[in-house]
Design an enzyme around this catalytic site. Structure first.
Site, mmCIF file in Angstrom:
data_model
loop_
_atom_site.group_PDB
_atom_site.id
_atom_site.type_symbol
_atom_site.label_atom_id
_atom_site.label_comp_id
_atom_site.label_asym_id
_atom_site.label_seq_id
_atom_site.Cartn_x
_atom_site.Cartn_y
_atom_site.Cartn_z
ATOM 1 N N ASP B 158 51.065 33.484 29.049
ATOM 2 C CA ASP B 158 50.108 34.475 28.557
ATOM 3 C C ASP B 158 50.666 35.867 28.833
ATOM 4 O O ASP B 158 50.645 36.339 29.978
ATOM 5 C CB ASP B 158 48.748 34.300 29.247
ATOM 6 C CG ASP B 158 48.038 33.017 28.811
ATOM 7 O OD1 ASP B 158 48.717 32.079 28.337
ATOM 8 O OD2 ASP B 158 46.799 32.956 28.947
ATOM 9 N N LYS B 227 45.113 36.362 22.187
ATOM 10 C CA LYS B 227 44.131 36.271 23.266
ATOM 11 C C LYS B 227 43.509 37.639 23.472
ATOM 12 O O LYS B 227 44.196 38.663 23.391
ATOM 13 C CB LYS B 227 44.852 35.772 24.526
ATOM 14 C CG LYS B 227 44.024 35.735 25.792
ATOM 15 C CD LYS B 227 44.843 35.136 26.968
ATOM 16 C CE LYS B 227 44.151 35.352 28.300
ATOM 17 N NZ LYS B 227 44.953 34.858 29.437
ATOM 18 N N LYS B 263 42.227 32.783 21.785
ATOM 19 C CA LYS B 263 41.698 32.577 23.126
ATOM 20 C C LYS B 263 40.910 33.793 23.597
ATOM 21 O O LYS B 263 41.492 34.809 23.960
ATOM 22 C CB LYS B 263 42.846 32.293 24.109
ATOM 23 C CG LYS B 263 42.367 32.125 25.566
ATOM 24 C CD LYS B 263 43.529 31.808 26.515
ATOM 25 C CE LYS B 263 43.076 31.870 27.968
ATOM 26 N NZ LYS B 263 44.206 31.687 28.904
#
Lengths: 483, 327, 294
Positions: B158, B227, B263
């Site tokens: 991430d 995300k 996400k």
């Protein structure tokens, strides 16, 4: 294989509201039987199940109601201070909020609209209307309508079936705030929330006769319009009936406001915020099954993005949930009546016959009740009936344009002038187009917004007079001389 | 995919011979605008969906399976991470039918601990990288951070974008960094590459127009997932922001045929919230995204509430905090 | 030997021009009072003259309503100036038309000029007085403002040949409407002279169109014309105005009924200071919504 997110039924409970098997007329603060004992039934359009028998008011009943309203006007209401009138309206607003769920369920049962709309739009906006107007009752001299605005007397009000309680609020709240008394006729297919409202008037201890509810069909409405004791007519409904009313009062001193049909253009420019525009298009025509006078029934989309917009629109329509109006997830409910369904069917058949391309998402419509799938016509031109006539159903006609001037010309090319939409990210263009559109309400980058403070009403054959806001008060006040 | 190949693919998509900052800017500013009120209205409307009985049970299990169970604290220890991993594998010891979460998300130095703890399970280990959460480091540091996590066995990385560069209009720099990190996620030979989730930190992008542009820029540069947030900045994930990103992946797929995951992270604490997000996934992007492969929740406390609701559905009685294990 | 006066030919005023009636008809206009005296032959307008006048009025809507309010105010004030310059002419015409003494006529002409000037100040104030921001319960900018309704058909008062005429024309056009006026049947001469004033004072062609003739013949065509948006029945004091109103209902025209009670109709006292009602009658409220977002 991807699982599909099926929503289980999420029905609102019907048991929150008691429906009587039969209803009288609400005259002079009491429910009374109609003089000739006639009644008609009101059904749930989603199931065709009978909900109740409702009295049919004759001319004699209307006369009783007008007399009751006159008595209340002369003896009580016109003598009361604005502050006291306002307090009654505040009470009514609160009672509507307290009984909101009952009203929402009853509205959905009687009308066929999705519970989420009656719950989130119709009922709260109706209560808001009473709140807003309550505050005006003792401030009318500040409304900019002359130093000493006077009430008119007895007001006859005839309302449609598409927003039964909300239209009642639009009519009764300003009429009472300005010191008038009311005889109101709800539509014959949707009388129940008006009759429940009568009970609210009783709970509020509203003086008898200030509000009278007479149920019935066209002849009852005509008796109100023709009654010599009525000082003002307020009507919302079809342009044909509006014209008949305008003819009927010709040569009298009755005041009239008319909120009639529309064939609104929703104009989408190539620089629009496209996802929000698609939402606006959907909300514009499928809100309340398209039973909306200001519905954005003509989509005017700039040719350069027409295919993309139609594609996105179709994709969006596949997610619309059509069915049981009592289900909290239903987006599109039942058509209000068999007659309206026939009208929609006739016009859409004409659309096909005239060569437009018809499209609907795959939806399974319930077997019983009155239903019509959301429908989009592409390849529509101005000459087609579906581009000119008010369908009053979930049917969108898509037309294209090339330049801003062409968009304006097409938008204005109708005897109607109620509302219009503009979608563009360019501020100066929005303002220029809004100036040129001959419509009483212009929604830019939004659609179908309503607020008690915001005047609503049409140009041209969409009627005259405004409802809501400071301007709406003028419809119920004698403010000026005739010089 | 090497940065060069990302660049050449982007050139092709944009129809330009050179992927200049100007070319990127022109492309990003050619995306349709976003009307805040309309977007938020749509999200609010979807939030009124009522999910009951069977569909609620299905959605709760689906949501549990989409969780990236996260701990990103300076005070994290191997013990804390092992405890989290234990909960990831066995969320509800009283009901073995409870699904496992999708991944455990930790700082890079704890990837090895998590990998050990989760050995033999299907649960992925995700590592935040690239000078998370601020991203304020030079590219070599960010790449080293990434490689470190990948070498420690992270299944997913991430990363954060350089919000400063984005807000300054240096889209080429943002693009290049994403493409470089993507390359750093690669593993030699047949070993699967780490999946790259690109954190936009929408709370710092200020406008929805920026969120849309950042989403497209990230996808163009090779993001496997986009995300919302680090969880360290408020606001973190919101429904409108996620809705907008779901529109982006939906439209990206129509343009390129490729799917990108979404996400939302931070601030999603209740089952009710989670179900609302799933409704959005279904109605905006489509049911194809309703799997952990394409949709994740970055959350820590959400799992607890989902488990409470799951117990309520199973037993018919409301459960209590003492009946769900803490991590 | 006194000089022989050069007489004026009174014609219609349509689209900025002064045509004769297409019908070729004219009718005799005499002074009012005990010993009527021939004044002139006025053009006896026809339904086709009404039709032409509506075309001219419709054509002028865009430019006139699109002009800035400041500009309309300037133009209308200019009309006041030119009226003042022709004061003596109007006093003579009004005295003859209405059978008044010179002092009586002077009072009415002065009131007419002052009334025009009063209205000339309104264009750039109407939107401020009649419009407002609406504080809606949501993140929207929402504004309501008046707009002209379009083409207004006006039956001018039968008695008050200038003050009454001015009192019905000015409030219709200040906001950007254009008008087709059927002048007083028996007292049409000041109306045509007013047309001359308008033609020489920057009022765009077609904004005001004046047709003289038989009111009973012309009014039904105006009332039924689908391209007329509003109808002022003030001058329908001798006509079955209920029928005209009913006819106007076919296209839902905005209607100003004649003054009076019940089915009767009378001419109002034009010396009473006006209020907003005549301007209000030919205005539409347009409400525009726009979201507020970043």
């Amino acid at each position: 294989m991807t699982p599909k997110f099926e929503y289980a039924p999420a029905p609102e409970s019907r048991s929150v509201v008691d429906i009587a098997s039969s209803y009288g007329l609400f005259i002079g603060g009491d429910f009374v039987d109609p003089t000739d004992g006639k009644s008609f039934k009101t059904v749930n359009p989603a199931t065709e199940e009978k909900l109740a028998d409702v009295s049919e008011a004759s001319a004699a009943d209307v006369d009783k109601a007008v007399r009751a309203a006159r008595r209340a006007y002369d003896r009580t209401w016109s003598r009361m201070s604005g502050a006291e009138r306002g307090k009654y309206l505040y009470r009514i607003a609160r009672l509507l909020q307290e009984r909101a769920r009952e009203f929402a369920v009853l509205e959905t049962l009687d009308n066929g609209k999705p519970i989420k709309e009656s719950r989130d739009v119709d009922v709260p906006t109706a209560a808001a209307h009473f709140f807003y107007h309550a505050g005006w009752a003792d401030k009318l001299e500040y409304a900019g309508l002359g130093p000493a605005p006077k009430s008119l007397g007895v007001v006859g009000q005839v309302i449609p079936w598409n927003f039964p309680l909300l239209m009642l609020a639009w009519k009764i709240a300003p009429a009472l705030a300005t010191g008038n008394t009311v005889v109101l006729k709800p539509a014959e297919t949707t009388p129940l929330t008006a009759l429940l409202f009568a009970e609210v008037c009783r709970q509020a201890d509203l003086p008898p006769g200030v509000v009278n509810i007479v149920t019935g069909a066209g002849p009852t409405g005509q008796a109100i319009v023709d009654h010599p004791g009525v000082d003002k007519i307020a009507f919302t409904g079809s342009t044909d009936v509006g014209k008949a009313i305008a003819r009927a009062v010709a040569g009298t001193r009755k005041r009239v406001t008319l909120e009639l049909g529309g064939k609104a253009a929703n104009i989408v420019f190539d620089d629009a915020a496209i996802d929000q525009a698609v939402e606006g298009i959907v909300n514009g025509i499928f809100f309340n099954q398209g039973h909306v006078c200001c519905a954005g029934s003509r989509l005017l989309v700039q040719e350069s993005i027409a295919d993309d917009v139609v594609h996105r629109l179709q994709r969006r329509l596949r997610t619309l949930r059509v069915g049981d109006p009592m289900d909290k997830n239903t987006d599109v409910g039942a058509i209000n009546s068999a007659a309206q369904l026939a009208r929609i069917t006739e016009l859409t058949d004409a659309g096909v016959a005239e060569g437009a391309q018809r499209w609907s998402p795959d939806v399974e419509l319930p077997k019983r009740g009155y239903w019509f799938a959301p429908t989009v016509f592409t390849g529509v031109s101005q000459t087609h009936r579906i581009a000119r006539e008010e369908i009053f159903g979930p049917v969108l006609s898509v037309l294209t344009f090339r330049t801003p001037d062409e968009a304006v010309a097409k938008a204005n090319n109708t005897p109607y002038g109620l509302s219009a939409g503009i979608w563009s990210e360019k501020g100066s263009r929005i303002l220029a187009i809004a100036d040129k559109l001959r419509a009483g309400v212009v929604w830019a980058n939004t659609f179908n917004r309503f607020d008690p403070t915001s005047p609503f009403g049409g140009y041209k054959e969409s009627g005259y007079g405004r409802e809501g806001g400071r301007q709406g008060l003028a419809a119920y006040l004698d403010t000026e001389g005739t010089h | 995919m090497s940065p060069t190949s990302a660049t050449s693919q982007a050139r092709e998509l944009l129809g330009v011979s050179s992927l200049t900052n100007k070319a990127l800017r022109t492309w990003l500013y050619g995306l349709p605008g976003v009307d805040q009120v309309g977007l938020e209205g749509r999200a609010a409307a979807l939030a009124t969906r009522s999910i009951k009985t069977d569909s609620k049970a299905w959605a709760i299990d689906t949501a549990i399976g989409m969780i990236d169970l996260t701990t990103l604290e300076g005070a994290d220890t191997p013990g804390k991470v092992r405890s989290l991993c234990a909960k990831a594998e066995l969320p509800d010891p009283t009901d073995l039918s409870t699904p496992q979460v999708a991944a455990v998300c930790v700082y890079g130095d704890l990837v090895g601990v998590a990998k050990d703890a989760l050995r033999g399970s299907d649960i992925n280990v995700a590592a935040v990288a690239t000078a998370f959460p601020s991203g304020r480091a030079t590219l070599p540091v960010k790449l080293a951070d990434t490689r470190d996590a990948v070498e420690a066995g992270a299944d997913e990385v991430d990363m954060v974008i350089d919000r400063g560069a984005f807000l300054a209009g240096d889209y080429r720099l943002v693009f290049d960094q994403i493409a470089a990190v993507k390359q750093a996620c690669a593993r030699p030979d047949d070993a699967p590459d780490a999946h790259l989730k690109v954190i936009l930190e929408t709370g710092e992008l200020a406008t929805y127009d920026n969120v849309r542009r950042a989403s497209w820029l990230a996808m163009l540069a090779g993001a496997d997932f986009i995300k919302t947030s680090t969880g360290k900045i408020q606001p973190a994930a919101t429904m409108p922001v996620t809705l907008l990103m779901l529109e982006a992946v939906r439209d990206w797929r129509e343009l390129t045929g490729a799917m990108v995951g979404v996400k939302p992270a931070g601030g999603i604490r209740t089952s009710k919230d989670a179900l609302r997000y799933l409704v959005m996934v279904s109605e905006i992007a489509g049911d194809d995204w309703l799997t952990p492969q394409w949709f994740r929740f970055g959350a820590s406390s959400l799992l607890t509430d989902l488990l409470l609701q799951r117990q309520k559905l199973r037993t018919g009685a409301y459960s209590g905090a003492d009946y769900v294990t803490i991590d | 030997m006194p000089r022989l006066e050069v007489r004026k030919t009174y014609k219609l005023y349509i689209g900025g021009k002064f045509p004769r009636s297409e019908s070729g008809r004219s009718y005799e206009v005499s002074s009012a009072g005990r010993s009527p005296k021939f004044l002139a032959n006025a053009a006896q307008g026809s339904r086709k003259d009404i039709r032409d006048a509506v075309v001219a009025a419709r054509g002028a809507v865009k430019g006139w309503s699109g002009a800035t309010a400041y500009n309309r105010g300037q133009v209308l004030y200019r009309v006041g100036e030119v009226l003042e310059g022709r004061r003596d002419q109007f006093i003579a015409e009004v005295a003859a038309s209405e059978g008044l003494t010179k002092p009586q006529a002077t009072k009415l002409v002065d009131a007419a000029i002052d009334r025009w000037v009063w209205y000339a100040g309104w264009p750039d104030k109407l939107a401020q007085v009649l419009g407002n921001l609406n504080p809606v319960a949501g993140p929207y900018f929402d504004i309501s403002a008046p707009e002209p309704t379009g083409v207004v058909g006006v039956l001018a008062p039968q008695d008050s040949s200038l003050l009454g005429l001015v009192s019905v024309i000015a409030p219709a056009i200040v906001s950007g409407n254009t008008v087709v006026v059927v002048a007083s049947e028996d007292r049409p001469l000041p109306a045509i002279s007013l047309g001359e004033v308008l033609a020489t004072s920057d009022v765009p062609a077609g904004v005001v169109n004046i047709v003289t003739g038989r009111t009973a013949e012309l009014a039904p065509w105006l009332a039924s014309h689908a391209d007329v948006n509003a109808l002022d029945l003030t001058g329908a004091t001798e006509l079955p105005w209920a029928e005209l109103e009913a006819s106007a209902a076919e296209t839902l025209k905005r209607v100003v009924r004649p003054a009076g009670d019940g089915s009767g109709a009378e001419e109002p006292d034009w010396l009473v200071t006006p209020d907003l009602s005549r301007m209000h009658a030919f205005l539409e409220t347009k409400t525009v919504w726009h979201p507020k977002g970043m």
